[in-house]
Structures are given as C-alpha cells and as structure tokens.
Design a protein around this motif. Sequence first.
Motif, short mmCIF file in Angstrom:
data_model
loop_
_atom_site.label_atom_id
_atom_site.label_comp_id
_atom_site.label_asym_id
_atom_site.label_seq_id
_atom_site.Cartn_x
_atom_site.Cartn_y
_atom_site.Cartn_z
N ASN A 140 12.84 -23.43 -5.82
CA ASN A 140 12.10 -24.18 -4.80
C ASN A 140 13.02 -24.73 -3.71
O ASN A 140 12.52 -25.28 -2.72
N LYS A 141 14.31 -24.60 -3.91
CA LYS A 141 15.29 -25.06 -2.92
C LYS A 141 15.97 -23.84 -2.30
O LYS A 141 16.09 -22.79 -2.94
N PRO A 142 16.45 -23.96 -1.04
CA PRO A 142 17.12 -22.82 -0.39
C PRO A 142 18.54 -22.62 -0.91
O PRO A 142 19.52 -22.87 -0.21
N VAL A 143 18.65 -22.17 -2.15
CA VAL A 143 19.95 -21.97 -2.78
C VAL A 143 20.16 -20.48 -3.06
O VAL A 143 19.23 -19.79 -3.47
N LEU A 144 21.36 -20.00 -2.82
CA LEU A 144 21.74 -18.65 -3.22
C LEU A 144 22.49 -18.76 -4.54
O LEU A 144 23.60 -19.31 -4.60
N LEU A 145 21.86 -18.31 -5.62
CA LEU A 145 22.46 -18.36 -6.95
C LEU A 145 23.13 -17.03 -7.24
O LEU A 145 22.46 -16.00 -7.33
N LEU A 146 24.45 -17.05 -7.37
CA LEU A 146 25.24 -15.84 -7.60
C LEU A 146 25.73 -15.84 -9.04
O LEU A 146 26.46 -16.74 -9.46
N LEU A 147 25.35 -14.82 -9.80
CA LEU A 147 25.69 -14.70 -11.21
C LEU A 147 26.65 -13.53 -11.37
O LEU A 147 26.30 -12.38 -11.11
N LEU A 148 27.89 -13.81 -11.79
CA LEU A 148 28.94 -12.80 -11.84
C LEU A 148 29.32 -12.50 -13.27
O LEU A 148 29.30 -13.39 -14.13
#
Length: 489
Positions: A144-152
Amino acid sequence: MSSEFIGRIREIRVLQKRIERISSSGRGAAFTIRGRRQVGKSRLVQELCDRAGLPYCFWAASKGAAPALAVEDFVAALAGSSLGENAPIPSVRTGSWPDAFAVLASLLPDTPSIVVMDELPWAAEQDRAFDGALQTAWDRMLSNKPVLLLLLGSDLHMMERLTAYDRPFYGRADTLRLLPMNPAETAAATGLDGADAVDAHLLSGGLPGILRVWPSGMTALDFLRQECDDPASPLFGVPQQTLAAEFPAPDQTRRVLEGIGSGNRTRQNIAVASGSVEGGLPSGALSPILRRLATEKKAVVEAVPLSVRPGKPAVYRIADPNLQLYLAALRGAFELVERGHADQAFRLVQRRWDAWRGRAVEPLVRESLQIAGATGDLPWDGVETVGGWWNRQFDPELDLVGADRAPVAGRVFFVGSVKWLNRPFDRHDRDALLRVAPQVPGYDPDTTGLVVASRSGLDRRIDSEGIDLVWTPEELLSAWGDRQLHGPS
C-alpha cells in the motif's frame, strides 16, 4: 578494473522503470533478483539506490542465523538506514518476522523508497514461516506504500521457488536473473580489446568479483601469473565459494559436477568419472543428478546436435567458464599456490590454456552469432539459434550450425568451424570443413553457408572462396558492443 560502475544498463533501466511505476501509482512493487555468487547483485542494487536518491534500507541475511537473531539484525538495519532517520523504532514484541515487517511498514514514507533484502534464501531456510509472513505483510501493509522491495539471492533454485505457483509469494514479484557481464562489458572493465578481451572474459567468467581486481590493460595470462602469487585471490576464491555454497557435500552431485569439469562430456564418460571403485555411476542415479544440475542449479548446460533430424547423444558442459577452468586446472594450481609454488602453478594452467580455451570459447562464439542473427547482422535472414552437430561416434563434429529453430531445425542456414588458435585458419582447416560440412542433415551446397570463427583470422595464402563469413574476436565483441556500456551519470 575501474571503480566506475560499468555495464548493467538494461538491468538498471528495468529497475528504474519500477521506481517510476511506484511513483506514479503510489503502490509498491516487488522484484526478485537471482544470480550466482560474485555476479554483482548487491553492487547493482547499491548503484540503483545511489542513483535514485531515495530513502532506502539494505539488509543482508546471515547464513545459519537463528530466526530471532535475523529479525533483530533486520530491525537494526532499519534503524540505521535512511528510512529510520529521525523516526522512533517500535519495539519488536515477539522477535518474529510479522513483527519485523510491521516495524518496516511503520517506517515507510508516503513517497517512494527502496527496501533491499539480500541473501534471502538464508533467511527462508532458517524459518519456514518466513515466506508466509512476507506474503501477509506485503498484501496487508507494504504494497500500500510506494516502496520498491528488492529480494536478492544466490541460490537460483531457492529464489525460483520463492515465487513458484505453490508458494505464498506467487504472483507478487517480477523476476530478474542477473547473468555475468557480457564480453563487451568485460572488455570495458579490463581495458582490453579483440582477442585479449575474449581471453579475459573466459578466464574471469565475466564475474565482477574477479574483474574488480583486474589491472587495466593486463592480458589474461599476465593476470593469471600475477594472481598465482596470492592464495587469497578471487580468481581461486570465487569458484571455491560457489562450490562451498551450492555443493558443500562431497556427494554424488559434486562428483558428477567435477567429472564434467574435468572434460567429460557424454553420459558414459561422466558416469565413469563420477563413479566409485565398484564401477561407474548407474544411469538411474546419473539422470536425476544431471537434470538437477541443468534445470535447478543451472550449473551445467545440456546440448544436443542441431540439424533437421533429431540427434543424439547429448553432451554436457559447465555453464560458468571460470568454474569450468577451476575444475579443469585452477584447483590443481591453487594447491601449488598454497605451498608457495607460484611458478609451477602458473605453468600448470599455461600448459592447458590453449586447449581449454579452444573448447570454452565455442559457446561464446555461438551466442554471439545468435545475437547477430537476431539483429539482422548476418548474411542470412531467419537465424534464430546456433548450436553444433555431431554423430553418435563424434566423427565428424561440427562446431557451428545456424538454424531457424531448435532442437530440430526446419532449415540450416550455415555450418562452420571454430579454430581459436594463435595461428590463422589455414588450408588444412578449410579443407577439413569442406569435407565434413555436407554430412550435417539439412546441409544444401547451393544455399547453406560456411562460417569460420578464428582467433587469428584467415591465412592470407588460402583462397577464401566458399567461406561466407569469418568471425573474429572483433566481430564476437561487436555482437554485444552496440549496447551502451556506461550508464547515465
């Protein structure tokens, strides 16, 4: 290697596009990035964070850490990040991932931000509830927030499983597999060109973990000689880390991998090389191991003959040239390096270098021709795949076959030979190619072209009539070279 960030332009643009998307929509986006160790995942994401200028948190899991300690470390990373600046950090009541993700949600601003979770498989393997907690937090709070979640992650199979259809995070993240740097990027990183750049790419595997210590303008063998004085060199350390992380146990899988790395290409030879004193590895045991190495681990590549007829047998090779060279020669050299015999170590690899390079460059030549075919830079329209051809006896064996599709072609556009030697392609080489080319099913003397891939070009004393294309190191590099190497500053 220059400290300047080189290459990865396509990947940076893909990630920047996600930032633009969350900025315009006001909603979050998740992205998984998988790739082998030392391929540059963390460096790529750090470059993105630096360029974006957004508040971000970068956290890396520790292998073997208990779930409560991993949660504590994650919350500490949040507190020390630009997301946690001037913001009270809520207490984590239970030391669980749901609580940790609640803390993250409370810190996310209403403007774009980035959250990086590195080495994710290490967090997931210690806590079976991790995937579910991540999915619940993403659905209810984070997205719901403008976050870019990067999973490495470096475990390719584990990262694929994270977003598989039967896992909680399915359908919630886009995926990028980060490959080693391409030959043109390697050339830019090392300051080399032509045949020297191709040699550097083969020795390093295009891995930034090795290229970062490569002095600009130094040739591959000079770099090898230099690194043989250093037991801690990444030239040895990077493949050792790959083996230790992905194949830690000296079991049958490890023996099969080593059998392929020592030069065995067929099932029969691999079975013998990876067997025991009682005999070769049975087919029933070998087949699932090869399948796992090729499809799950992606450490091995399987190839079948390419022509207008189905062909056998399949052959196998190590996917990463650096790991391939390590198993073939660098491992033995490292044992000498550890004992202080740098000169002997260098000579051991040097003796095997030309023969190994001649085989290792073939997939690179095929890929470059395939790229050129896709971009319309070959004399034939419709080339979509490039492979090789051999019969059951491997006599003859053609290095290059360009066709419209695989594994069974509808049309063969060209066949050819790879001679990656310190001498030009000569009359003997040409006559051998002319003699065996017609044996490829689908070869038509009126329409099928002949291609020569040569490190040193054509011998001036031979007539090039009948040879339609000469593929030199410069042409190989140019297949990738049209791509912009340096991103925007």
